[in-house]
Design a protein around this motif. Structure first.
Motif, PDB file in Angstrom:
ATOM      1  N   LEU A   9       0.802  -1.222   0.000  1.00  0.00           N
ATOM      2  CA  LEU A   9       0.000   0.000   0.000  1.00  0.00           C
ATOM      3  C   LEU A   9       0.837   1.276   0.000  1.00  0.00           C
ATOM      4  N   THR A  10       2.114   1.168   0.287  1.00  0.00           N
ATOM      5  CA  THR A  10       2.918   2.389   0.321  1.00  0.00           C
ATOM      6  C   THR A  10       4.060   2.363  -0.683  1.00  0.00           C
ATOM      7  N   ALA A  11       4.115   1.332  -1.508  1.00  0.00           N
ATOM      8  CA  ALA A  11       5.137   1.309  -2.554  1.00  0.00           C
ATOM      9  C   ALA A  11       4.519   1.867  -3.832  1.00  0.00           C
ATOM     10  N   GLU A  12       5.255   2.781  -4.479  1.00  0.00           N
ATOM     11  CA  GLU A  12       4.645   3.519  -5.586  1.00  0.00           C
ATOM     12  C   GLU A  12       4.157   2.607  -6.710  1.00  0.00           C
ATOM     13  N   GLY A  13       4.909   1.575  -7.036  1.00  0.00           N
ATOM     14  CA  GLY A  13       4.511   0.704  -8.144  1.00  0.00           C
ATOM     15  C   GLY A  13       3.367  -0.234  -7.785  1.00  0.00           C
ATOM     16  N   PHE A  14       3.112  -0.417  -6.489  1.00  0.00           N
ATOM     17  CA  PHE A  14       2.159  -1.452  -6.090  1.00  0.00           C
ATOM     18  C   PHE A  14       0.840  -0.906  -5.556  1.00  0.00           C
ATOM     19  N   ALA A  15       0.830   0.376  -5.142  1.00  0.00           N
ATOM     20  CA  ALA A  15      -0.367   0.907  -4.491  1.00  0.00           C
ATOM     21  C   ALA A  15      -1.574   0.840  -5.420  1.00  0.00           C
ATOM     22  N   MET A  16      -1.391   1.299  -6.672  1.00  0.00           N
ATOM     23  CA  MET A  16      -2.507   1.273  -7.613  1.00  0.00           C
ATOM     24  C   MET A  16      -2.947  -0.162  -7.864  1.00  0.00           C
ATOM     25  N   ALA A  17      -1.955  -1.053  -8.033  1.00  0.00           N
ATOM     26  CA  ALA A  17      -2.290  -2.463  -8.259  1.00  0.00           C
ATOM     27  C   ALA A  17      -3.115  -3.003  -7.103  1.00  0.00           C
ATOM     28  N   SER A  18      -2.761  -2.633  -5.867  1.00  0.00           N
ATOM     29  CA  SER A  18      -3.489  -3.218  -4.746  1.00  0.00           C
ATOM     30  C   SER A  18      -4.922  -2.702  -4.676  1.00  0.00           C
ATOM     31  N   ILE A  19      -5.156  -1.422  -4.973  1.00  0.00           N
ATOM     32  CA  ILE A  19      -6.570  -1.013  -4.926  1.00  0.00           C
ATOM     33  C   ILE A  19      -7.349  -1.603  -6.108  1.00  0.00           C
ATOM     34  N   VAL A  20      -6.653  -1.836  -7.220  1.00  0.00           N
ATOM     35  CA  VAL A  20      -7.341  -2.489  -8.344  1.00  0.00           C
ATOM     36  C   VAL A  20      -7.727  -3.918  -7.964  1.00  0.00           C
ATOM     37  N   ILE A  21      -6.806  -4.630  -7.329  1.00  0.00           N
ATOM     38  CA  ILE A  21      -7.098  -6.024  -6.936  1.00  0.00           C
ATOM     39  C   ILE A  21      -8.284  -6.063  -5.977  1.00  0.00           C
ATOM     40  N   ALA A  22      -8.276  -5.170  -4.976  1.00  0.00           N
ATOM     41  CA  ALA A  22      -9.383  -5.139  -4.023  1.00  0.00           C
ATOM     42  C   ALA A  22     -10.693  -4.834  -4.751  1.00  0.00           C
ATOM     43  N   THR A  23     -10.631  -3.937  -5.723  1.00  0.00           N
ATOM     44  CA  THR A  23     -11.844  -3.560  -6.456  1.00  0.00           C
ATOM     45  C   THR A  23     -12.376  -4.715  -7.288  1.00  0.00           C
ATOM     46  N   ILE A  24     -11.452  -5.442  -7.945  1.00  0.00           N
ATOM     47  CA  ILE A  24     -11.892  -6.593  -8.755  1.00  0.00           C
ATOM     48  C   ILE A  24     -12.610  -7.592  -7.859  1.00  0.00           C
ATOM     49  N   TRP A  25     -12.006  -7.873  -6.709  1.00  0.00           N
ATOM     50  CA  TRP A  25     -12.613  -8.844  -5.781  1.00  0.00           C
ATOM     51  C   TRP A  25     -13.986  -8.362  -5.346  1.00  0.00           C
ATOM     52  N   TRP A  26     -14.094  -7.047  -5.145  1.00  0.00           N
ATOM     53  CA  TRP A  26     -15.329  -6.495  -4.608  1.00  0.00           C
ATOM     54  C   TRP A  26     -16.454  -6.492  -5.638  1.00  0.00           C
ATOM     55  N   HIS A  56     -16.689   2.633 -12.012  1.00  0.00           N
ATOM     56  CA  HIS A  56     -15.341   2.776 -11.474  1.00  0.00           C
ATOM     57  C   HIS A  56     -14.754   4.170 -11.664  1.00  0.00           C
ATOM     58  N   PHE A  57     -15.335   4.966 -12.561  1.00  0.00           N
ATOM     59  CA  PHE A  57     -14.900   6.363 -12.613  1.00  0.00           C
ATOM     60  C   PHE A  57     -15.214   7.066 -11.302  1.00  0.00           C
ATOM     61  N   GLN A  58     -16.178   6.506 -10.547  1.00  0.00           N
ATOM     62  CA  GLN A  58     -16.565   7.146  -9.293  1.00  0.00           C
ATOM     63  C   GLN A  58     -15.804   6.582  -8.113  1.00  0.00           C
ATOM     64  N   VAL A  59     -14.709   5.861  -8.369  1.00  0.00           N
ATOM     65  CA  VAL A  59     -13.962   5.247  -7.275  1.00  0.00           C
ATOM     66  C   VAL A  59     -13.568   6.306  -6.236  1.00  0.00           C
ATOM     67  N   PHE A  60     -13.775   5.949  -4.972  1.00  0.00           N
ATOM     68  CA  PHE A  60     -13.421   6.874  -3.907  1.00  0.00           C
ATOM     69  C   PHE A  60     -12.909   6.108  -2.699  1.00  0.00           C
ATOM     70  N   GLY A  61     -13.748   5.221  -2.189  1.00  0.00           N
ATOM     71  CA  GLY A  61     -13.469   4.549  -0.920  1.00  0.00           C
ATOM     72  C   GLY A  61     -12.151   3.796  -0.909  1.00  0.00           C
ATOM     73  N   GLN A  62     -11.888   3.018  -1.984  1.00  0.00           N
ATOM     74  CA  GLN A  62     -10.683   2.201  -1.992  1.00  0.00           C
ATOM     75  C   GLN A  62      -9.446   3.085  -1.847  1.00  0.00           C
ATOM     76  N   SER A  63      -9.417   4.184  -2.621  1.00  0.00           N
ATOM     77  CA  SER A  63      -8.267   5.073  -2.578  1.00  0.00           C
ATOM     78  C   SER A  63      -8.217   5.826  -1.250  1.00  0.00           C
ATOM     79  N   HIS A  64      -9.377   6.262  -0.783  1.00  0.00           N
ATOM     80  CA  HIS A  64      -9.418   7.084   0.416  1.00  0.00           C
ATOM     81  C   HIS A  64      -9.026   6.279   1.653  1.00  0.00           C
ATOM     82  N   LEU A  65      -9.497   5.030   1.716  1.00  0.00           N
ATOM     83  CA  LEU A  65      -9.317   4.248   2.934  1.00  0.00           C
ATOM     84  C   LEU A  65      -8.061   3.385   2.921  1.00  0.00           C
ATOM     85  N   MET A  66      -7.632   2.946   1.731  1.00  0.00           N
ATOM     86  CA  MET A  66      -6.487   2.031   1.704  1.00  0.00           C
ATOM     87  C   MET A  66      -5.165   2.768   1.581  1.00  0.00           C
ATOM     88  N   THR A  67      -5.122   3.812   0.752  1.00  0.00           N
ATOM     89  CA  THR A  67      -3.826   4.433   0.478  1.00  0.00           C
ATOM     90  C   THR A  67      -3.807   5.924   0.752  1.00  0.00           C
TER      91      THR A  67
END
Lengths: 352, 365
Positions: B224-241, B299-310
């Motif tokens: 969640l705090t590595a620049e190359g991985f943060a976006m990937a991690s919120i994408v993964i969480a979003t796909i699962w969700w 997904h253009f309205q994404v907010f929570g994943q970015s706000h809460l995870m990273t």
């Protein structure tokens, strides 16, 4: 091309057995029709030949090859489905060439074979259309074209005409018959319509409850049925049956005043029997007695008279189209005893 | 119409319809139409949330200058290679739609809609500050870029995963029914729960993923705090969700395909993966369009994943548009500028809605 041999073929769904040990030989180039009422297992049996249903036990040979455990695509069969099963997203040409494409044939060969099949079936102007833009009869032809392109050893038809309207059905029936003449391949055809069976088949297989009732040429089945079921199933309108029994070594038919002189060996006294006589072999005697003419249907060339006997049994008689008969007459019937059949009511078997 | 005894109100069909629609229209007008126009109106003002709250007159009409301050800069020029990745995709998309139209694979309206969208993707990213120039708002366009990147990763991710899952779980066995329910279950969770679950999953100390990487001898990734991985991690969480709804839509689409086609395919030697490619996939075309467009809008309205995870980090790499709008409005109190961005977001999503409408209406020839 090759024939098909079924040896003691059995199909079970769990505990329920639907095909009970079928033995059948279909010769090379023969047009074989499986016919029977719905639920008799005719479609299942054909799907087992196609490999779409697993064979529980027994052996299926196509030509010399045992194909019982082969995949459908490895059996050298092609099938026309009742619903046509055309791929809706492909054009007519793509539909017809799909099987060859999947088997890795070169494009030029596919094109050639599709063109050839399209020529046979007069589909050339439709090759670029999608199935949605075709009429029922055209779709049917494409489905047949798809099987021709594959060049299979055995063609399978699963009630191919039942989704067409009556007029088109007759046309397509004639087309299928002439197609068989033209390419001479082995064909298996499933139908519940005995008229299709009679007109198309070299060999008819009558099935009931997963068992073969009789196998034979159409006219053999018509002239010489083995049992009451086949006698009643083949022929249109269906055969008439009159109940009777054997008493004191003599035959007595309840509805008839005089016993017909049948040339059969009678069974033991007390055996219940049925006399079978086809509508077209009955004659109406307007001066006679014993039957009531309820209704006469005049079709022009032929008329059907609907009668009931004093016993309440109903009969149909096919008579001359110019007949002077009218509704609600009292009539008698006559027939040539040589054309009547006698069946054992208990076993359903023909008494000869 | 028969006259009844007594005074009875006889309504025409139109009047009856109006009365039945009235409750909905009222709510729609009060809670959607009015706020929307109010938002547009606010975006034309210099409107400080705090100041206007205390003094309703503390706002000033400024015309389009909020839009200019958000989206424009000084000395902006246009170049065909300012943002090569986006512009190349746009150009390729425009060429592809022209080709699809010429070869008859796409209808006129579809080709025009797709071509237009692709051209926009070619033109818009071409604007950039020239010599000595700068954007007035340095964070806005990178945020838009992040949002598009997020959508560009999440939408294909959800679509492909959901389609494969649906293909695998289509059937009548009990195990498949249970698995379908399980995969759908994540959909009903709130974003707070989802992000919490995935924060734990991604945790470099006790997280499942860290444990797995360590098991295979790797050092844990600080997702969640590595620049190359943060976006990937919120994408993964979003796909699962958001897998569930897409999977259900695909299941419905797959069950719509006649079983006869697969039997015909079996005779034609198209089974397994070939059957999926040649029979299932082409017949799912409409479902795919529907799922893709719905997911884009969502997904253009994404907010929570970015706000809460990273928290939009690290270094703003997961800052997304809605979060930026939220911060501008409620942290910086710049309601006018936030509204201008919201209108921008509305235009994008409206565009995709129209696209969905056009693609859905066009019939196969």
């Amino acid at each position: 091309m090759s024939g098909v041999t079924l040896s003691n073929v059995i199909k079970k769904y769990g505990e329920t057995q639907v095909i009970h040990g079928i033995d059948l030989e279909i010769d090379n180039g023969e047009f074989c029709v499986f016919v029977g009422p719905s639920g008799c297992g005719k479609s299942t049996l054909m799907r087992m030949v196609a490999g779409l249903e697993e064979t529980t036990s027994g052996k299926i040979n196509i030509g010399p090859r045992d194909v019982t455990r082969r995949d459908p695509s490895q059996r050298g069969v092609a099938m026309v489905f009742q619903t046509y099963a055309l791929y809706p997203h492909m054009t007519v040409a793509e539909n017809m060439g799909f099987g060859l494409k999947m088997n890795g044939h070169p494009k030029s060969e596919i094109k050639e074979k599709v063109a050839e099949a399209a020529r046979i079936l007069k589909l050339e102007p439709l090759l670029d259309r999608k199935p949605k833009a075709l009429s029922g009869g055209q779709r049917q032809r494409v489905a047949i074209g798809r099987t021709i392109v594959r060049g299979p050893e055995v063609f399978l038809f699963d009630e191919p005409l039942s989704n067409l309207d009556a007029e088109l059905r007759v046309d397509m029936r004639v087309e299928i018959a002439s197609l068989h003449k033209q390419i001479g391949a082995t064909m298996i055809y499933v139908t519940h319509d005995q008229v299709e069976a009679m007109t198309l088949a070299d060999k008819i297989v009558v099935l009931r409850d997963g068992r073969i009732e009789q196998v034979g040429k159409p006219l053999e089945l018509y002239r010489d049925p083995d049992n009451r079921f086949v006698a009643g199933f083949i022929g249109s309108p269906a055969m008439n049956f009159l109940k009777g029994q054997v008493a004191q070594g003599a035959l007595k038919i309840d509805a008839l005043p005089e016993t017909p002189a049948l040339d059969v060996r009678l069974p033991a006294d007390g055996t219940k029997v049925e006399l079978g006589i086809r509508p077209e072999h009955l004659r109406i005697d307007p001066e006679g007695q014993g039957f009531r003419l309820d209704l006469i249907e005049k079709l022009g060339g032929i008329s059907y008279a609907y009668l009931h006997a004093g016993t309440g049994e109903r009969l149909i008689v096919a008579t001359d189209g110019e007949s002077e008969l009218t509704d609600d007459m009292d009539v008698g019937i006559s027939f040539d005893p040589a054309r009547a059949f006698l069946f054992d009511t208990g076993t359903g078997l023909r008494l000869r | 119409m028969p006259q009844h005894q007594g005074a009875r109100l006889v309504l025409s069909q139109g009047q009856a319809a109006a009365i039945l629609l009235l409750p909905f229209l009222t709510i729609y007008a009060v809670f959607l139409v009015y706020p929307f126009f109010k938002g547009v109106w606010i975006s034309l003002h210099d409107w400080n949330l705090m100041a206007v709250a205390f003094n309703p007159d503390a706002k000033a009409y400024v015309g389009l200058s909020n839009y200019e301050r958000v989206m424009w800069g000084s000395n902006i020029t246009w170049g065909a290679w300012a943002s090569p990745a986006f512009q190349f995709i746009g150009l390729a998309g425009a060429v592809a739609s022209a080709w699809l139209y010429r070869t008859g694979r796409a209808g006129k309206v579809t080709a025009l809609a797709m071509g237009g969208a692709a051209l926009l993707l070619f033109v818009l990213p071409g604007f950039h500050p020239g010599e000595g120039g700068r954007w007035y708002d340095r964070r806005f366009w990178p945020t838009v870029g992040n949002t598009i990147l997020f959508v560009g990763l999440a939408v294909p991710g959800v679509t492909i995963t959901a389609m494969l899952l649906a293909a695998a779980l289509d059937g009548e066995t009990r195990a498949k029914a249970v698995l379908r329910t399980l995969f759908f279950l994540s959909q009903v969770l709130s974003v707070t729960v989802v992000t919490l679950i995935w924060q734990i999953m991604f945790s470099p100390r006790q997280g499942l993923i860290a444990n797995l990487t360590q098991l295979f001898g790797g050092s844990p990734i600080v997702w969640l705090t590595a620049e190359g991985f943060a976006m990937a991690s919120i994408v993964i969480a979003t796909i699962w969700w958001s897998l569930g709804i897409a999977m259900i839509l695909f299941l419905a689409g797959i069950q719509d395909i006649s079983k006869d086609l697969y039997e015909a395919g079996a005779l034609d030697n198209a089974t397994g993966a070939k059957a999926f490619w040649y029979i299932t996939l082409p017949n799912l075309k409409r479902t795919i369009t529907l799922v893709v467009v719905l997911q884009i809008i969502l997904h253009f309205q994404v907010f929570g994943q970015s706000h809460l995870m990273t928290n939009g980090g690290p270094n703003d790499t997961t800052q997304v548009l809605v979060r930026y709008i939220y911060q501008t409005a409620f942290r910086d109190s710049e309601l006018g500028r936030a509204s201008a961005m919201a209108v921008f977001l509305f235009v994008i999503m409206g565009g995709f809605s129209i696209l969905q409408f056009v693609l859905g209406r066009e019939k196969d020839q």
